[in-house]
Design a protein around this motif. Structure first.
Motif, PDB file in Angstrom:
ATOM      1  N   TRP A   9     -11.871 -36.026  18.619  1.00  0.00           N
ATOM      2  CA  TRP A   9     -10.856 -36.279  19.644  1.00  0.00           C
ATOM      3  C   TRP A   9     -10.509 -34.990  20.386  1.00  0.00           C
ATOM      4  N   ALA A  12     -13.180 -34.332  22.852  1.00  0.00           N
ATOM      5  CA  ALA A  12     -13.108 -35.287  23.959  1.00  0.00           C
ATOM      6  C   ALA A  12     -12.036 -34.878  24.962  1.00  0.00           C
ATOM      7  N   LEU A  13     -10.873 -34.463  24.475  1.00  0.00           N
ATOM      8  CA  LEU A  13      -9.796 -34.056  25.371  1.00  0.00           C
ATOM      9  C   LEU A  13     -10.163 -32.780  26.123  1.00  0.00           C
ATOM     10  N   ARG A  16     -12.540 -33.742  28.825  1.00  0.00           N
ATOM     11  CA  ARG A  16     -11.813 -34.454  29.874  1.00  0.00           C
ATOM     12  C   ARG A  16     -11.103 -33.469  30.800  1.00  0.00           C
ATOM     13  N   PRO A  24     -14.938 -42.067  31.654  1.00  0.00           N
ATOM     14  CA  PRO A  24     -14.889 -42.403  30.226  1.00  0.00           C
ATOM     15  C   PRO A  24     -15.545 -43.754  29.956  1.00  0.00           C
ATOM     16  N   LEU A  48     -17.139 -42.004  24.518  1.00  0.00           N
ATOM     17  CA  LEU A  48     -16.127 -41.889  23.463  1.00  0.00           C
ATOM     18  C   LEU A  48     -16.466 -42.730  22.240  1.00  0.00           C
ATOM     19  N   GLY A 109      -8.153 -49.143  30.897  1.00  0.00           N
ATOM     20  CA  GLY A 109      -8.759 -48.118  31.729  1.00  0.00           C
ATOM     21  C   GLY A 109      -9.330 -48.680  33.013  1.00  0.00           C
ATOM     22  N   SER A 132      -3.809 -35.687  26.437  1.00  0.00           N
ATOM     23  CA  SER A 132      -4.581 -34.648  27.097  1.00  0.00           C
ATOM     24  C   SER A 132      -4.421 -33.376  26.284  1.00  0.00           C
ATOM     25  N   GLU A 157      -6.274 -37.038  31.414  1.00  0.00           N
ATOM     26  CA  GLU A 157      -5.783 -37.858  30.300  1.00  0.00           C
ATOM     27  C   GLU A 157      -6.793 -38.932  29.893  1.00  0.00           C
ATOM     28  N   LEU A 158      -6.725 -39.287  28.616  1.00  0.00           N
ATOM     29  CA  LEU A 158      -7.452 -40.416  28.055  1.00  0.00           C
ATOM     30  C   LEU A 158      -6.468 -41.319  27.319  1.00  0.00           C
TER      31      LEU A 158
END
Length: 297
Positions: A9, A12-13, A16, A24, A48, A109, A132, A157-158
């Motif tokens: 995670w 991933a952030l 991003r 995503p 992801l 999303g 984020s 952001e995710l």
């Protein structure tokens, strides 16, 4: 097209933040349609699917924290009792293959007005957890949709999770389409009755630029249930009440004419399924009373 595939995670952030133009993707049930029909051609995909923190759920303080990439199939199998409205909607989404890959986070999303998960999330008062490298914030789901296929996420952001209050009363979901599943809804509707707070939640799908609640219908019904003593007696609702509720729901829609249906048909259909879902939900209370040997007042 570049393929970015983080395995944590935090990674991933970070990606991003570094590559906000990357699209995503987790299950890919919405994204791959866009790519296959050449409706979108992003410079990169942020995959992801290997992030373990995005699956599973936890229950605490009267709500379920649902990982953004938890598949619909597991929602149907494991959350039908605490989140009945969402589980009902999940059953109608696509084919078994799509339900094994698609997720609530992906639905949010995409922010499609026709997303099947959106009405029960609205009716149930869900919140979206956006993360984020700057931190985490929560967004009420009714504020999450900002336009047709647009949402309130910042570029870095995710969606980490969705927090949905555990049902405190009956919930129902219905949609209109050429068949019950594997179809984009002509319109859809969810209702959630909160017996503890004595409130009603609603969610409308595929009948406005964004999914939305029917606030006037919620206030009307809660008021009528109080004025008529229905909260206490739980007796059968009169047809005049359910019809007026349906009319309020239909009036809350702002539909368009398209290949799946006219605006007039959508308003009519919404009024019908609102009336039916309310009747089904309230009937569950009558079954509970009969099952425990209670007598209506």
């Amino acid at each position: 097209m570049e393929h970015l595939q983080p395995t944590s995670w935090a990674e991933a952030l970070a990606l991003r933040a570094e590559r906000p133009e990357a699209l995503p993707v987790a299950g890919g049930t919405d994204v791959m349609v866009e790519l296959n029909f050449d409706r979108a051609r992003p410079p990169a995909l942020l995959d992801l699917s290997r992030i373990p923190e995005l699956t599973g759920w936890d229950r605490d303080a009267g709500s379920i924290r649902l990982g953004a990439a938890e598949p619909y199939a597991r929602i149907v199998g494991g959350l039908a009792r605490p989140l009945p409205g969402l589980a009902m909607a999940a059953r109608t989404i696509g084919s078994p293959q799509i339900r094994n890959r698609g997720s609530v986070g992906g639905n949010l999303g995409s922010a499609s007005p026709a997303g099947d998960a959106h009405p029960p999330l609205l009716a149930g008062g869900a919140t979206v957890e956006a993360a984020s490298v700057r931190g985490t914030r929560t967004i009420p789901v009714e504020d999450f949709f900002t336009g047709v296929k647009r949402n309130a996420l910042e570029p870095d952001e995710l969606i980490a999770a969705v927090r949905v209050p555990v049902a405190r009363g009956p919930q129902q979901f219905a949609k209109i389409g050429t068949r019950n599943a594997m179809v984009i809804a002509v319109c859809s509707f969810a209702v959630a009755i909160d017996l503890d707070a004595r409130t009603v939640g609603t969610g409308i799908g595929s009948a406005a630029p964004t999914p939305r609640r029917a606030g006037s219908a919620e206030r009307f019904l809660a008021g009528e249930l109080s004025a008529g003593g229905f909260w206490e007696s739980r007796r059968t609702l009169p047809a005049s009440l359910t019809e007026k509720f349906g009319a309020h729901v239909g009036a809350a829609a702002v539909p368009i004419d398209d290949v799946r249906g006219t605006a007039a048909y959508r308003r009519h259909a919404l009024a019908v399924i609102a009336r039916r879902t309310l009747t089904w939900a309230w009937a569950e209370l009558g079954k509970e009373n009969r099952g425990c040997g209670c007598h209506a007042m």
